[in-house]
Motif scaffolding. Structure first.
Motif, mmCIF file in Angstrom:
data_model
loop_
_atom_site.group_PDB
_atom_site.id
_atom_site.type_symbol
_atom_site.label_atom_id
_atom_site.label_comp_id
_atom_site.label_asym_id
_atom_site.label_seq_id
_atom_site.Cartn_x
_atom_site.Cartn_y
_atom_site.Cartn_z
ATOM 1 N N ASP A 462 8.146 -38.717 16.521
ATOM 2 C CA ASP A 462 7.172 -37.496 16.726
ATOM 3 C C ASP A 462 5.849 -37.920 16.628
ATOM 4 O OD1 ASP A 462 5.180 -35.221 15.639
ATOM 5 O OD2 ASP A 462 7.115 -34.070 15.918
ATOM 6 N N PRO A 463 4.834 -37.759 17.514
ATOM 7 C CA PRO A 463 3.432 -38.037 17.454
ATOM 8 C C PRO A 463 2.651 -37.965 16.240
ATOM 9 C CG PRO A 463 3.722 -36.723 19.399
ATOM 10 C CD PRO A 463 4.865 -36.958 18.520
ATOM 11 N N LEU A 464 3.034 -37.124 15.212
ATOM 12 C CA LEU A 464 2.455 -36.920 14.071
ATOM 13 C C LEU A 464 2.890 -37.819 12.948
ATOM 14 C CD1 LEU A 464 2.133 -33.012 13.643
ATOM 15 C CD2 LEU A 464 0.333 -34.721 13.786
ATOM 16 N N TYR A 465 3.976 -38.618 13.077
ATOM 17 C CA TYR A 465 4.777 -39.309 12.283
ATOM 18 C C TYR A 465 3.907 -40.445 11.905
ATOM 19 C CZ TYR A 465 8.602 -41.622 9.686
ATOM 20 O OH TYR A 465 9.385 -42.346 8.862
ATOM 21 N N PRO A 466 3.786 -40.495 10.424
ATOM 22 C CA PRO A 466 3.011 -41.579 9.679
ATOM 23 C C PRO A 466 3.105 -43.102 10.169
ATOM 24 C CG PRO A 466 3.459 -40.097 8.216
ATOM 25 C CD PRO A 466 4.353 -39.920 9.358
ATOM 26 N N PRO A 467 2.335 -44.110 10.508
ATOM 27 C CA PRO A 467 2.553 -45.415 10.719
ATOM 28 C C PRO A 467 3.029 -45.954 9.525
ATOM 29 C CG PRO A 467 -0.029 -44.994 10.743
ATOM 30 C CD PRO A 467 0.659 -43.688 10.615
ATOM 31 N N ARG A 468 3.688 -46.979 9.755
ATOM 32 C CA ARG A 468 4.021 -48.046 8.689
ATOM 33 C C ARG A 468 2.698 -48.560 7.804
ATOM 34 N NH1 ARG A 468 4.755 -53.604 7.950
ATOM 35 N NH2 ARG A 468 6.157 -54.305 6.166
ATOM 36 N N GLY A 469 2.714 -48.246 6.500
ATOM 37 C CA GLY A 469 1.730 -48.786 5.762
ATOM 38 C C GLY A 469 0.459 -47.999 5.831
#
Length: 557
Positions: A462-469
């Protein structure tokens, strides 16, 4: 006698001249090394503002400061510098030469590089942190320690912040939350304007007092010498971004800080003596895992002689007092700020507030008056609030209460996705959480500064999904925040007991009309917003909403 006085005066003058000369040589040598370091970094193509071999990057700061409020937190200024001078073919990072005000610095606004600094390399905490924490904690503490000393201290306190044990504290948190809610009701009945940040700080101080000292401070309703001294110490604390010399060199400050230290140390010392006396009489009283009991447990485990010593060892007491003061500061300061910003963002986003209220109705029932009772009877209900958790996490993303600082090491470089290597030796590495958590290179779904709690409920892809770290308010890795589970529980309980009964609304327009801010300030060339936000973060201990978040509270219709 006269010749002796002349001789003594001559020796004093000689010593003073020697000391001054030595200090001057030290400054010149250190300044030379700092400038030489940056000359080499610039030759290597490292990202940085235009550099002057005499003034370093000092000339780069004033133009940025003119675009920001005078009382804004430092990370906002350095984030602006990073945006203006990072290279397109490199990650979000710049080097800054601020000598003689600071050692060589790396400013990081990238989650990729933040992960390397804090998790993969687990770089040490630098000495520069002592200047910030010493007035508050009183000495070397769990936040500033490194190596085996830190590991032993961290291990000692871990069990007191486990998820299960923290959930058992629900009843204690509800006790303090009920007082907080009643104070908000009183303001709603009066209809007055007040500082939400101030009221909330006393509230969270009482919560952390219970968890730390296993006793109630009751500072929301009455004077408590420990809580008062801590809050006063924070108000008198001078930060690196204080340029007003009359404030920075206020001759009263050392005396006020000494008095505050004395008050805090005396109070905590008395609590330690009291708990130790209880322990000597009956070790079964030590079943609590509060911070003070865990400290005593570590001390008792080291005692080899019987009977128990009549008094606590002074060295142990000095160490324990410092750690307890740290927990009191860190445990109340950041949580209070986050509660204020939760109210602020929910006020600004009615759809999110409606969804939050609906979740609370579903979990606790529609009778708001029974919520406290249900939480006491079944603390696990606090873990059945996914949207509430999402609101809190999104609030912490947009308004993180602090940043992270690490120290560089020889041979350690941070490497971005393009393969660019950034040497860290001889630098302080400042990871700007506010910038990392809003970096448009990594956060999708449109405007990264927009409030989207839903990003914490969607899956990968999903475009909203947080990036790692990318989400770092409690940091990651071995040195993550010990109290993060407690902070999340505090905020969930607070929202559960307030948002369905009360509307909390900022009144900055009214405040500015009374205090010469807003349009009046703009007319005088003063900036009173950051990225269009009037409730921007200022540094008062940690990051808090500007002007104490002036607000009014109303009963929900």
């Amino acid at each position: 006698m006269g010749s002796f006085e002349v001789l003594s005066a001559g020796r004093v003058a000689s010593v003073c001249l020697t000391a001054c000369a030595g200090a001057l040589v030290y400054l010149v040598v250190k300044g030379y090394h700092a400038r030489r370091t940056f000359y080499r970094l610039r030759q290597q193509g490292m990202p940085m503002p235009p550099w002057n071999p005499i003034l370093g990057h000092l000339l780069a700061v004033p133009p940025v400061m003119k675009t920001l409020p005078e009382d804004t937190q430092q990370p906002d200024a350095f984030e602006a510098l990073c945006k203006a001078h990072e290279k397109e073919d490199m990650d979000s990072i710049i080097y800054l030469d601020m000598w003689p005000f600071a050692d060589p610095m790396i400013v990081i606004c990238s989650p990729v590089l933040a992960v390397q600094a804090c998790q993969e390399h687990d770089l040490p905490k630098p000495p520069i942190l002592h200047a910030f924490f010493n007035p508050l904690a009183g000495g070397d503490n769990l936040f500033t320690m490194n190596g085996p000393v830190w590991k032993r201290s961290r291990a000692l306190f871990n069990s007191g912040f486990g998820a299960g044990y923290i959930l058992e504290q629900t009843s204690h948190i509800v006790d303090e939350a009920e007082i907080y809610v009643e104070i908000l009701r009183e303001h709603a009945r009066k209809g007055d304007m007040f500082s939400l940040d101030d009221v909330t700080c006393w509230y969270t101080m009482d919560i952390i007092g219970t968890v730390t000292l296993d006793s109630r401070l009751q500072s929301q309703r009455q004077h408590n010498p420990l809580a008062t001294a801590m809050r006063r110490q924070i108000r008198w604390h001078v930060l690196d971004n204080e340029w007003n010399l009359f404030i920075r060199w206020n001759p009263a400050r050392p005396f006020v800080q000494w008095y505050n230290n004395r008050q805090m140390d005396r109070y905590v010392s008395g609590e330690l003596d009291k708990r130790y006396a209880e322990w000597k009489e009956d070790e079964n009283t030590a079943s609590s895992r509060s911070v003070i009991h865990l400290a005593l447990a570590g001390y008792m485990a080291q005692q080899k002689t019987l009977p128990r010593p009549p008094r606590l060892d002074p060295a142990f007491k000095a160490w324990a007092i410092v750690q307890i003061r740290l927990f009191l500061f860190a445990g109340h300061d950041s949580t209070s700020s986050t509660i204020c910003y939760c109210f602020h963002l929910l006020q600004s986003h009615p759809a999110a507030l409606a969804r939050l209220r609906a979740e609370h109705d579903a979990v606790f029932g529609t009778d708001v008056a029974t919520t406290s009772q249900k939480l006491r009877a079944n603390p696990a209900l606090a873990n059945q609030l996914p949207y509430t958790t999402a609101v809190i996490k999104e609030t912490l993303r947009l308004f993180p209460p602090a940043s992270a600082m690490r120290g560089g090491l020889p041979g350690v470089s941070l490497v971005d996705a393009q393969g660019n290597a950034y040497p860290t030796e001889g630098t302080n590495i400042w990871i700007l959480h506010s910038a990392v958590q809003r970096n448009p290179k990594y956060w999708g779904g449109g405007d990264p500064a927009a409030f989207h709690p839903e990003r914490w409920l969607v899956g990968p892809g999903d475009p909203l999904y947080p990036p790692r770290g990318g989400w770092r308010p409690f940091e990651h890795g071995a040195r993550n925040c010990l109290g993060q589970t407690l902070a999340m529980l505090d905020i969930k309980i607070t929202l559960a007991l307030t948002v369905r009964e009360l509307d909390v609304r900022s009144v900055y327009d009214e405040w500015d009309a009374l205090n010469g801010g807003g349009a009046k300030a703009a007319g005088k060339g003063k900036v009173k917003t950051v990225n269009g936000e009037r409730a921007y973060q200022t540094q008062v201990g940690g990051a808090h909403p500007a002007d104490g978040f002036p607000c009014r509270v109303r009963f929900r219709v």
